[in-house]
Write a protein that holds these residues in place. Sequence first.
Motif, mmCIF file in Angstrom:
data_model
loop_
_atom_site.group_PDB
_atom_site.id
_atom_site.type_symbol
_atom_site.label_atom_id
_atom_site.label_comp_id
_atom_site.label_asym_id
_atom_site.label_seq_id
_atom_site.Cartn_x
_atom_site.Cartn_y
_atom_site.Cartn_z
ATOM 1 N N PRO A 1 0.840 -1.203 0.000
ATOM 2 C CA PRO A 1 0.000 0.000 0.000
ATOM 3 C C PRO A 1 0.869 1.245 0.000
ATOM 4 N N ALA B 1 -2.517 7.179 -0.983
ATOM 5 C CA ALA B 1 -3.142 6.651 -2.193
ATOM 6 C C ALA B 1 -4.096 5.509 -1.877
ATOM 7 N N LEU B 2 -4.616 5.467 -0.655
ATOM 8 C CA LEU B 2 -5.551 4.412 -0.275
ATOM 9 C C LEU B 2 -6.954 4.813 -0.686
ATOM 10 N N SER B 3 -7.628 3.942 -1.440
ATOM 11 C CA SER B 3 -8.962 4.288 -1.918
ATOM 12 C C SER B 3 -10.014 4.147 -0.833
ATOM 13 N N ASP B 4 -9.829 3.216 0.091
ATOM 14 C CA ASP B 4 -10.813 2.982 1.151
ATOM 15 C C ASP B 4 -10.059 2.581 2.417
ATOM 16 N N PRO B 5 -9.472 3.528 3.140
ATOM 17 C CA PRO B 5 -8.544 3.196 4.227
ATOM 18 C C PRO B 5 -9.182 2.635 5.486
ATOM 19 N N GLY C 1 -7.505 -3.545 -1.713
ATOM 20 C CA GLY C 1 -7.557 -2.584 -0.627
ATOM 21 C C GLY C 1 -7.561 -3.191 0.765
#
Length: 300
Positions: free
Chosen positions: A113, A117-121, A213
């Motif tokens: 990761p 830039a995490l789409s759904d942390p 993710g």
Amino acid sequence: MDTVETHRGRHPVDEELVRRLIAGRFPRWAGLTVERFPSGGTVNAMYRLGDGMVVRLPLVEGGAKDVATELEWLPRLAPLLPTAVPEVLGAGEPAEGYPWPWSVYRWLGGENPEAGALSDPVPLAGDLAGFVAAMRSVTLPGAPDAYRGGPLASLDASTRAAIEELRGIPQEGVDCDAAVAAWEDALRAPDWDGPPVWLHADLMPGNLLVDGGRLASVIDFGCMGVGDPACDLFPAWNLLPAGARQVFRALLDVDDATWRRGRGRTLSQALIALPYYRRTNPAMAHNARHVIRAVLGDGG
């Protein structure tokens, strides 16, 4: 990004050496392809072996003891954890001019990761909290001391020296006075007075693999052992944004003193890493900058 030379005493390794080591130690795998796997790591090199395995070789003497640690403890920890961890398939020995033990592991899929830039942390924060909680609940006897598990004060001299070094690198833009204040706040937090708990002790993004993710596996257990639970709070600042950070904290029910020590430990590591790696390891330097910004911008 390939591993770059960042430590003195680094032993050269390449595909041909790995082929010779495999042929000598594990002749049944001698016909498999060997390919360098790009990594930002600084202590080990990794080579894909066929489609389903990876060879991990220490680059410096300090990493050699990690091989024995993983060989002993990973098979015992694996069934106790909710997340996949490296499975040792073979233990290599010094040979062909290579001076240290090495290992073959089952290949684990996923990608590292990237902070910011995490789409759904939030789900990832939950996965990380679940892993940390499971580590803390381990009761295996005879555990080693974690590499980073001791008192926070033991990091004071090296942390302050790194801050002073960063004062001389103004282009990095580090607010060194704010760094000193944050560090001293952590030092004022009470030390951990409970029993030592099991720790991974190196939860950097490069040691996490995600798929869709979600946390798929945790790798590189060379620093594991028992110590202060604050040592496994690193992802709160080296990976998670503010909202997911608080989810991570809440799920682990972290008290104020432990949180402050965790923030200080994460900051210390970043402050020391940035001047050391800024010209030699872009991945490590990039994450160190992220941590410093995250900690200094974190209200608590």
